[in-house]
Scaffold this active site. Structure first.
Site, PDB file in Angstrom:
ATOM      1  N   GLY A   1       0.914  -1.298  -0.236  1.00  0.00           N
ATOM      2  CA  GLY A   1       0.351  -0.357  -0.244  1.00  0.00           C
ATOM      3  C   GLY A   1       0.598   1.172  -0.159  1.00  0.00           C
ATOM      4  O   GLY A   1       0.490   2.229  -0.300  1.00  0.00           O
ATOM      5  N   GLY A   2       2.417   1.098   0.197  1.00  0.00           N
ATOM      6  CA  GLY A   2       2.700   2.361   0.205  1.00  0.00           C
ATOM      7  C   GLY A   2       3.013   3.434   1.512  1.00  0.00           C
ATOM      8  O   GLY A   2       1.967   3.140   2.211  1.00  0.00           O
TER       9      GLY A   2
ATOM     10  N   LYS B   1      -6.470  10.599   6.323  1.00  0.00           N
ATOM     11  CA  LYS B   1      -8.578  10.900   6.456  1.00  0.00           C
ATOM     12  C   LYS B   1      -8.850  10.336   7.146  1.00  0.00           C
ATOM     13  O   LYS B   1      -9.886  10.615   8.191  1.00  0.00           O
ATOM     14  CB  LYS B   1      -9.429  10.446   4.897  1.00  0.00           C
ATOM     15  CG  LYS B   1      -9.093  11.186   3.382  1.00  0.00           C
ATOM     16  CD  LYS B   1      -8.142  11.615   3.183  1.00  0.00           C
ATOM     17  CE  LYS B   1      -7.146  12.568   3.433  1.00  0.00           C
ATOM     18  NZ  LYS B   1      -5.731  12.920   3.053  1.00  0.00           N
TER      19      LYS B   1
ATOM     20  N   GLY C   1       2.777  25.591   4.122  1.00  0.00           N
ATOM     21  CA  GLY C   1       1.460  25.614   4.074  1.00  0.00           C
ATOM     22  C   GLY C   1       0.951  24.778   2.864  1.00  0.00           C
ATOM     23  O   GLY C   1       0.050  25.541   1.633  1.00  0.00           O
ATOM     24  N   GLY C   2       1.607  23.803   2.217  1.00  0.00           N
ATOM     25  CA  GLY C   2       1.018  23.261   1.048  1.00  0.00           C
ATOM     26  C   GLY C   2       0.221  21.858   0.955  1.00  0.00           C
ATOM     27  O   GLY C   2      -0.639  22.644   3.179  1.00  0.00           O
TER      28      GLY C   2
ATOM     29  N   GLY D   1       7.867  19.103   1.783  1.00  0.00           N
ATOM     30  CA  GLY D   1       8.594  18.594  -0.164  1.00  0.00           C
ATOM     31  C   GLY D   1       8.410  16.824   0.503  1.00  0.00           C
ATOM     32  O   GLY D   1       8.805  16.395   1.440  1.00  0.00           O
TER      33      GLY D   1
ATOM     34  N   ALA E   1      -2.212   9.968  -5.751  1.00  0.00           N
ATOM     35  CA  ALA E   1      -2.797   8.400  -5.042  1.00  0.00           C
ATOM     36  C   ALA E   1      -2.634   7.544  -6.640  1.00  0.00           C
ATOM     37  O   ALA E   1      -2.504   7.398  -7.583  1.00  0.00           O
ATOM     38  CB  ALA E   1      -2.927   7.976  -3.847  1.00  0.00           C
TER      39      ALA E   1
ATOM     40  N   HIS F   1     -32.675  15.745  -5.379  1.00  0.00           N
ATOM     41  CA  HIS F   1     -32.739  16.959  -5.053  1.00  0.00           C
ATOM     42  C   HIS F   1     -32.882  16.246  -2.932  1.00  0.00           C
ATOM     43  O   HIS F   1     -34.095  15.104  -3.060  1.00  0.00           O
ATOM     44  CB  HIS F   1     -33.459  18.300  -5.135  1.00  0.00           C
ATOM     45  CG  HIS F   1     -34.265  18.730  -3.951  1.00  0.00           C
ATOM     46  ND1 HIS F   1     -33.322  19.736  -3.856  1.00  0.00           N
ATOM     47  CD2 HIS F   1     -35.149  19.306  -3.612  1.00  0.00           C
ATOM     48  CE1 HIS F   1     -33.825  20.948  -2.751  1.00  0.00           C
ATOM     49  NE2 HIS F   1     -34.665  19.847  -2.371  1.00  0.00           N
TER      50      HIS F   1
HETATM   51  P1  FAD Z   1       4.199   4.916  -2.607  1.00  0.00           P
HETATM   52  O1  FAD Z   1       2.966   4.970  -1.800  1.00  0.00           O
HETATM   53  O2  FAD Z   1       5.614   5.734  -2.265  1.00  0.00           O
HETATM   54  O3  FAD Z   1       5.004   3.727  -2.947  1.00  0.00           O
HETATM   55  C1  FAD Z   1       6.405   3.316  -3.578  1.00  0.00           C
HETATM   56  C2  FAD Z   1       6.806   1.620  -2.609  1.00  0.00           C
HETATM   57  O4  FAD Z   1       8.074   1.556  -2.909  1.00  0.00           O
HETATM   58  C3  FAD Z   1       6.808   1.865  -1.046  1.00  0.00           C
HETATM   59  O5  FAD Z   1       6.194   1.312  -0.238  1.00  0.00           O
HETATM   60  C4  FAD Z   1       8.124   1.918  -0.565  1.00  0.00           C
HETATM   61  O6  FAD Z   1       8.691   0.984   0.359  1.00  0.00           O
HETATM   62  C5  FAD Z   1       8.706   0.519  -1.876  1.00  0.00           C
HETATM   63  N1  FAD Z   1      10.452   0.358  -1.947  1.00  0.00           N
HETATM   64  C6  FAD Z   1      10.915   2.266  -2.521  1.00  0.00           C
HETATM   65  N2  FAD Z   1      12.073   1.104  -2.789  1.00  0.00           N
HETATM   66  C7  FAD Z   1      11.903   0.248  -3.147  1.00  0.00           C
HETATM   67  C8  FAD Z   1      13.162  -1.087  -3.404  1.00  0.00           C
HETATM   68  N3  FAD Z   1      14.526  -0.674  -3.486  1.00  0.00           N
HETATM   69  N4  FAD Z   1      12.327  -2.482  -3.124  1.00  0.00           N
HETATM   70  C9  FAD Z   1      11.528  -2.769  -2.508  1.00  0.00           C
HETATM   71  N5  FAD Z   1      10.399  -1.860  -2.714  1.00  0.00           N
HETATM   72  C10 FAD Z   1      10.413  -0.461  -2.736  1.00  0.00           C
HETATM   73  N6  FAD Z   1      -2.691  11.736  -2.371  1.00  0.00           N
HETATM   74  C11 FAD Z   1      -3.602  11.325  -2.722  1.00  0.00           C
HETATM   75  O7  FAD Z   1      -4.010  11.179  -4.216  1.00  0.00           O
HETATM   76  N7  FAD Z   1      -4.769  11.846  -2.344  1.00  0.00           N
HETATM   77  C12 FAD Z   1      -4.395  12.095  -0.525  1.00  0.00           C
HETATM   78  O8  FAD Z   1      -5.192  12.288   0.378  1.00  0.00           O
HETATM   79  C13 FAD Z   1      -3.782  12.324  -0.847  1.00  0.00           C
HETATM   80  N8  FAD Z   1      -2.600  12.172   1.090  1.00  0.00           N
HETATM   81  C14 FAD Z   1      -1.307  12.636   1.722  1.00  0.00           C
HETATM   82  C15 FAD Z   1      -1.384  12.669   2.520  1.00  0.00           C
HETATM   83  C16 FAD Z   1       0.298  12.654   2.974  1.00  0.00           C
HETATM   84  C17 FAD Z   1      -0.032  12.312   4.476  1.00  0.00           C
HETATM   85  C18 FAD Z   1       1.300  12.016   2.363  1.00  0.00           C
HETATM   86  C19 FAD Z   1       3.001  11.599   2.638  1.00  0.00           C
HETATM   87  C20 FAD Z   1       1.147  11.834   0.408  1.00  0.00           C
HETATM   88  C21 FAD Z   1      -0.217  12.144   0.769  1.00  0.00           C
HETATM   89  N9  FAD Z   1      -0.624  11.401  -0.929  1.00  0.00           N
HETATM   90  C22 FAD Z   1      -2.007  12.205  -1.300  1.00  0.00           C
HETATM   91  C23 FAD Z   1       0.173  11.106  -1.340  1.00  0.00           C
HETATM   92  C24 FAD Z   1       0.311   9.765  -1.961  1.00  0.00           C
HETATM   93  O9  FAD Z   1       0.756   9.327  -0.825  1.00  0.00           O
HETATM   94  C25 FAD Z   1       1.170   9.309  -3.279  1.00  0.00           C
HETATM   95  O10 FAD Z   1       1.616  10.513  -4.362  1.00  0.00           O
HETATM   96  C26 FAD Z   1       1.260   7.739  -3.132  1.00  0.00           C
HETATM   97  O11 FAD Z   1       1.783   7.074  -2.586  1.00  0.00           O
HETATM   98  C27 FAD Z   1       2.187   7.454  -4.724  1.00  0.00           C
HETATM   99  O12 FAD Z   1       2.525   6.712  -4.735  1.00  0.00           O
HETATM  100  P2  FAD Z   1       3.380   5.567  -5.879  1.00  0.00           P
HETATM  101  O13 FAD Z   1       3.039   4.331  -5.818  1.00  0.00           O
HETATM  102  O14 FAD Z   1       4.601   6.453  -6.731  1.00  0.00           O
HETATM  103  O15 FAD Z   1       4.405   5.215  -4.333  1.00  0.00           O
END
Ligand code: FAD
Length: 559
Positions: free
Chosen positions: A133-134, A145, A274-275, A364, A414, A538
């Site tokens: 789920g990352g 949320k 403030g992003g 960031g 995401a 409505h």
């Molecule tokens: P990630 O979700 O970062 O997943 C990458 C995965 O790769 C991780 O699990 C990591 O452990 C794994 N990985 C990295 N390197 C390796 C390796 N060498 N070997 C094996 N595994 C590895 N986005 C929204 O759309 N809506 C929201 O409401 C929202 N709220 C957010 C709130 C917060 C506090 C944060 C921090 C982010 C939020 N985001 C939101 C952004 C969103 O979480 C990211 O854009 C999204 O998770 C990116 O997905 P991804 O699959 O690219 O990477």
């Protein structure tokens, strides 16, 4: 000989059969995964302790079974599990695997792409070094949320007299808020594990080491595998960065990841940045009673907003007691004798200080590209060398290697990561697909929520596109008033010449849900006259969209 179910997880005694991986006449050996069981807590793999041939399968997918249920009959015998030891440490069995697609990273980009690829007929594996789920599931979208829900509920309860309900002695348990969040995260994580299994995606737990683009290795005390893929998908995501100023390593200076596991509710919280992420936390903690101060380097918070939305959310900040300093540069954090953190910042050449129990650094995120030699692999990085370069098919500079999600630095959301994954897989299976960025909905979960999609008013003006705007306040919307949420408005932007819906924005109740209507209208290039023919139920908050469409033609009823 019978193979019975001997264990599920923890103290659970019953579970539902997920996927059955063996059939009559299959040879099995110790360690093979026979089936998966879904319990109320998790999805569990049942491994064989037997060696032999399956004579009969006595269970079915979806069937509820208990400890002691006979699942298979085999010709064979039970084997003692042989562990290999080397100087007292277990050594993982060496494996080699050839796949069509290997995905590195199981965030919303990677895991969804892996499932789609498998559905498209590609033999697929995925490597994850931390949690399924990352960022999104474990430290981002979902946890925040869950906090937003608690914060909103607290506000509703302390204001409940307005709704005719008297409450007394309301208090907050931050540990329950965190536990509730963890339970939701765990449920969804089990769901992903289940989906990967049922879609035959091989999950490898550990850190991927890219030796070459067709030889990726994972080695730890449980796994020692070499994977040779035809296609490689880089989906390693991003991580929070801290400013390079003195004091960022002090206890109490947190990133978004740590604040979601906070043990006590801070009475005072300074947020640097403030992003979107900073502002979501500002509203969460201010609603839970913390005194929040924002320090923002730019001349405004939430810089991507149209001015009317910005002014509206700034009013809401004021009402919540959130202090906002813009054009303000954080320079140092110091701990005082009481253990509080003093953040020193400069605003228009004036030195200023704010003292708080905790500081959240929300400045960031950077792509996870640190641990590989990309030059050696011939994978080009972006001009600023901070992400992997891709084209609009999500291809990197090397054929058959794709990069999706935060790791390519395009848009850190995401649903963008997920969609990019879909585009990449389509291109692998020769269904040519292009990633477009001109109609991506984005939401800020402040209170009220803000959501935008397509062309903004600012963008249209900047590009000299002649537009008409329809705008309706929630104060005229019946449903919003019944919910006590009459603040904000919706606006629709149409092309003045063609009457095509170009974009829109909503600030107000359910903005995150009703933005989908505008996204859809933009996607299908709807003509406003036709779009306004649709009947909206409505009373619903979505009626502000209907009225905004009508307003672009001067035909709105409730203004
Ligand atoms: P990630 O979700 O970062 O997943 C990458 C995965 O790769 C991780 O699990 C990591 O452990 C794994 N990985 C990295 N390197 C390796 C390796 N060498 N070997 C094996 N595994 C590895 N986005 C929204 O759309 N809506 C929201 O409401 C929202 N709220 C957010 C709130 C917060 C506090 C944060 C921090 C982010 C939020 N985001 C939101 C952004 C969103 O979480 C990211 O854009 C999204 O998770 C990116 O997905 P991804 O699959 O690219 O990477």
């Amino acid at each position: 000989m019978d193979i019975k179910l001997t264990k599920i997880t923890g103290h659970e005694t019953k579970g539902k059969v997920g996927s059955i991986n063996v059939k009559k006449d299959d040879s099995i050996k110790v360690g093979d995964t026979l089936l998966t069981i879904e319990s109320s807590k998790a999805s569990v793999e049942v491994e064989s302790e037997y060696e032999g041939t399956i004579n009969e399968v006595l269970i079915e997918e979806g069937q509820e079974i208990s400890i002691g249920t006979v699942m298979f009959k085999i010709d064979g015998k039970k084997q003692e599990k042989k562990a290999a030891y080397k100087f007292g440490l277990a050594v993982a069995k060496k494996e080699k695997l050839e796949v069509d697609l290997l995905v590195i990273g199981a965030g919303p980009g990677g895991y969804a792409a892996a499932i789609k690829a498998s559905k498209e007929g590609l033999k697929t594996a995925i490597i994850e070094k931390e949690e399924l789920g990352g960022t999104c599931l474990n430290h981002g979208c979902i946890p925040t949320k869950s906090f937003v829900k608690s914060a909103n509920m607290y506000n509703d309860i302390i204001n409940s007299e307005l709704y005719g309900i008297k409450t007394e002695n309301t208090s907050i348990s931050i540990s329950t808020i965190v536990n509730r969040k963890n339970n939701i995260v765990n449920t969804l994580k089990s769901g992903i594990e289940y989906l990967l299994k049922t879609n035959n995606v091989k999950l490898v737990k550990g850190e991927a080491n890219i030796e070459s683009l067709d030889c990726i290795k994972v080695k730890n005390d449980k796994v020692d595998i070499e994977i040779n893929p035809k296609y490689l998908m880089l989906a390693m995501g991003s991580e929070a960065v801290k400013l390079n100023i003195p004091g960022t390593n002090l206890e109490g200076v947190l990133t978004s990841k740590e604040i979601l596991n906070i043990e006590t509710l801070p009475k005072t919280l300074t947020i640097i940045g403030g992003g979107v992420i900073g502002m979501e936390f500002a509203f969460i903690f201010a609603s839970l009673g913390s005194k929040v101060t924002i320090i923002e380097y730019m001349d405004e918070i939430l810089t991507a907003l149209d001015d009317d939305i910005l002014q509206e959310i700034k009013k809401c900040c004021e009402e919540k007691g959130i202090d906002v300093y813009t054009n303000a540069k954080a320079e140092e954090i110091i701990k005082d004798e009481n253990g509080n953190l003093i953040t020193k910042f400069k605003q228009q050449n004036n030195e200023k200080y704010v003292t708080s129990e905790k500081v959240l650094m929300s400045v960031g995120r950077r792509a996870n590209i640190q641990n590989q030699d990309w030059d050696k692999l011939k994978i080009k990085l972006t001009e600023r060398k901070n992400a992997i370069q891709v084209n609009d098919k999500m291809e990197t500079s090397v054929k058959n290697v794709y990069a999706i999600g935060d790791v390519n630095g395009k848009v850190q959301l995401a649903h963008v990561a997920t969609h990019q994954g879909m585009v990449a897989v389509d291109n692998m299976v020769n269904k040519e697909s292009i990633m477009y960025y001109d109609n991506i909905p984005s939401v800020v979960f402040t209170m009220p929520e803000i959501a935008m999609t397509g062309m903004s008013e600012t963008m249209a003006k900047k590009n000299n596109i002649p537009i008409k705007i329809g705008k309706i306040p929630f104060s005229s919307n019946g449903k919003a008033l019944t919910e006590g949420k009459g603040k904000g408005f919706a606006k629709i932007i149409i092309d003045k010449n063609s009457n095509q819906v170009l974009g829109g924005a909503v600030i107000g109740p359910h903005a995150s849900d009703i933005i989908a209507v505008i996204t859809n209208l933009v996607e299908i290039k709807a003509n406003v006259e036709e779009a306004a023919e649709t009947i909206y139920a409505h009373p619903t908050t979505s009626e502000v969209i209907h009225e905004s469409l009508l307003d672009t033609m001067g035909k709105a009823i409730h203004v």
